[in-house]
Design a protein around this motif. Sequence first.
Motif, short mmCIF file in Angstrom:
data_model
loop_
_atom_site.label_atom_id
_atom_site.label_comp_id
_atom_site.label_asym_id
_atom_site.label_seq_id
_atom_site.Cartn_x
_atom_site.Cartn_y
_atom_site.Cartn_z
N MET A 53 -7.99 0.55 -1.41
CA MET A 53 -8.57 0.33 -0.08
C MET A 53 -10.02 0.80 -0.15
O MET A 53 -10.29 1.90 -0.65
CB MET A 53 -7.84 1.17 0.98
CG MET A 53 -6.42 0.81 1.28
SD MET A 53 -6.16 -0.85 1.94
CE MET A 53 -7.08 -0.84 3.47
N ARG A 113 -11.23 6.14 15.53
CA ARG A 113 -10.73 4.80 15.91
C ARG A 113 -9.61 4.86 16.94
O ARG A 113 -9.28 3.87 17.57
CB ARG A 113 -10.26 4.04 14.67
CG ARG A 113 -9.08 4.67 13.98
CD ARG A 113 -8.78 4.04 12.64
NE ARG A 113 -7.73 3.04 12.71
CZ ARG A 113 -7.12 2.52 11.66
NH1 ARG A 113 -7.49 2.89 10.43
NH2 ARG A 113 -6.20 1.62 11.79
N ARG A 129 0.86 -1.19 0.00
CA ARG A 129 0.00 0.00 0.00
C ARG A 129 0.89 1.24 0.00
O ARG A 129 1.85 1.31 0.77
CB ARG A 129 -0.88 -0.02 1.25
CG ARG A 129 -1.84 1.15 1.31
CD ARG A 129 -2.81 1.02 2.43
NE ARG A 129 -2.17 1.23 3.72
CZ ARG A 129 -2.79 1.05 4.88
NH1 ARG A 129 -4.04 0.63 4.92
NH2 ARG A 129 -2.16 1.28 6.02
N ASP A 163 0.17 5.70 3.64
CA ASP A 163 -1.15 6.07 4.15
C ASP A 163 -0.92 6.98 5.36
O ASP A 163 -0.90 6.54 6.49
CB ASP A 163 -1.90 4.79 4.58
CG ASP A 163 -3.35 5.06 4.92
OD1 ASP A 163 -3.78 6.21 4.80
OD2 ASP A 163 -4.04 4.11 5.31
N ASP A 172 -10.92 1.54 9.15
CA ASP A 172 -11.35 2.87 8.76
C ASP A 172 -12.81 2.88 8.31
O ASP A 172 -13.50 3.88 8.47
CB ASP A 172 -10.47 3.41 7.63
CG ASP A 172 -9.20 4.03 8.19
OD1 ASP A 172 -9.29 4.70 9.24
OD2 ASP A 172 -8.13 3.84 7.59
N GLU A 205 -12.63 2.03 2.28
CA GLU A 205 -12.77 2.40 3.69
C GLU A 205 -13.56 3.70 3.89
O GLU A 205 -13.76 4.15 4.99
CB GLU A 205 -11.39 2.49 4.38
CG GLU A 205 -10.30 3.07 3.54
CD GLU A 205 -8.89 2.85 4.09
OE1 GLU A 205 -8.71 2.08 5.04
OE2 GLU A 205 -7.97 3.47 3.55
MG MG Z 1 -7.18 2.21 6.75
#
Ligand code: MG
Length: 595
Positions: free
Chosen positions: A437, A473, A342, A345, A463, A439
């Motif tokens: 992703m 979160r 990924r 992020d 997420d 989310e």
């Molecule tokens: Mg995430």
Amino acid sequence: MKNIDQLADKNAKRSIRRLVGLGVSHGVGKGNVVFLPTGRSPEPRSKLAEKDVEDEVRRFRLAVDTAKRQLLELSKSPAQDKDHPVSEIFSLHLLILGSSIVERAESVIRAQRVNAEWAIKSVLGEYSAKQAALADVHFRDKYLDIEDVASRITRAMKGSRPSLTLDPNTVVVAHEMRPSAVIELAKHRPAGLITEIGGWTSHMSIVAREFRLPMVTGIKNVEKFLKTGDLVVVDGDSGEVLLDADGSSPPGYPTQSFVESANEIRNTSAVSTNDGVEIVIRTNAEDPAIYRTSEALGARGVGLYRSELLISDKGVLPDEDQQVAAYSEMARAVGEFGVAIRTFDGVPEQDSDDGVPSERNPALGLRAIRAGLSKPNFFREQIRAILLASNVGKVDIVLPMISNIDDILQARSMISSVRQEMISNGMNVKDPRIGIMVEVPSTVLAVGQMAKHIDFLCLGTNDLVQYLLAVDRDNDTVAEWYQTLNPAVLSAIKIVLEAAANAGIPTTVCGEMAGSPFYIPVLIGLGARELSINTNSIRPLIKLISGISAGDAAALVYSLKSCETAGEIETKLREYYQENWDSLFPPGLVSSKHR
Ligand code: MG
Ligand code: PEP
């Protein structure tokens, strides 16, 4: 922290204090408290010996050079447009760096014989206070820019500090920890970790679980209750921290920290439910050694490689060579099973030196793919590194926090232009699959259209719950609202899995939900066939999956339709599990209240 209790141990006639928080990484560890130094505390003023003054000036100049380099890079993007507002801001920061402020700070180091951090803080603090007092709002606001520049220089100086070393049997305590700090700490195998804030799906907690470090969070005002050297037990299962005044282990607790023994590891091929539905198990990992353990336990490839965990705990981005080395090492470890890397992020440049992101709403801000697209130099560098690693083993690219199709198209076009450039330079590169992703709610609703532009989906439930239910979160005070079993969350997962199946592309569920046995029958019942989970979850999940039937799981999910709340769903699941599958779950899991 919810409360603090006194336990009377009648046999030993001693008093044990119990701090109750939230267990976010399993296992029990015992050790002596050490507080992790953070930038939250004010920069200390230290007096230098005469002979050290010029070294300090050199250290300061190096930091200023680093800050200049970073700002030059930042002022180029996006799209090399010098009139772009982002470029203008960083150009202003460069001007501040080029002003007499730097010389003034050097004079303070020499005249007062003080450390550079203190000097820059006092000089810039003076300027910033003058600026903040101006009547004109436009000019007044610039004091934030001055403070930003001060943070950048201080951060650059931190990069030159020696790293932390820890004695064995240490329990590390902090307000909160960056994930990269947990990775750094893991090298020293602390007995446990304690923080004041954080949640089950916070990255620091995920990393602690990956490295099997017992961790408790939510212990508010921790400095009031613990002091350096205290002997404590961190119980990551119950979420308790036990403090024993006489220095011996509280009753009922082992004296060793939790380590899974090697002979518990076993080899397993593909995993099927007892009615023959194959479930692919991958692992979330950034460390090839951890991947190899996961593979021996039954995982096949890495379903989520969080590249942002390569960013140092001082916020320093890995350069292209470091990235090539890290991705290639993992690509070699996974071979044909593949690794889904990924892209970053997060936004390291936006973190201030006190570890607090500078955006008001960082979870909704210029992060993940948005940062990649608006800072094309970083994104292109990362793509080059990933493409280079694609020659070593099977590599896929995952784009984080996609919220619209434009993001996908722009990212694809940048990836393709980097690839073409490499090919025209005579380099041999593969053509990785590109996934996103899922989310953000808008992506859930548009996932059918998005599926036409990509090769696979990664369903990030951590997420997804955060954005769908508008609940942070990382904030344990709203943990009650972070409801993985909320009917809206289950509906969203169903929409995504069905849309992907209709479009003929695979979905890997890679949030923490996929690693929890309690949720597995629900995910399989909703149609999940690929899971990417932490090493610790592999064994319990294989046992559970091979004991249940996918048909029964689908019927169970269907029966949840009548439930209106997360609580009702949880109760119904618990009753069903107890009646039908009790022996398949880890002891105590079904009967206890689930997160
Ligand atoms: Mg995430
Ligand atoms: C998620 O959001 O579920 C996910 C897997 O990504 P991260 O936890 O890194 O945000």
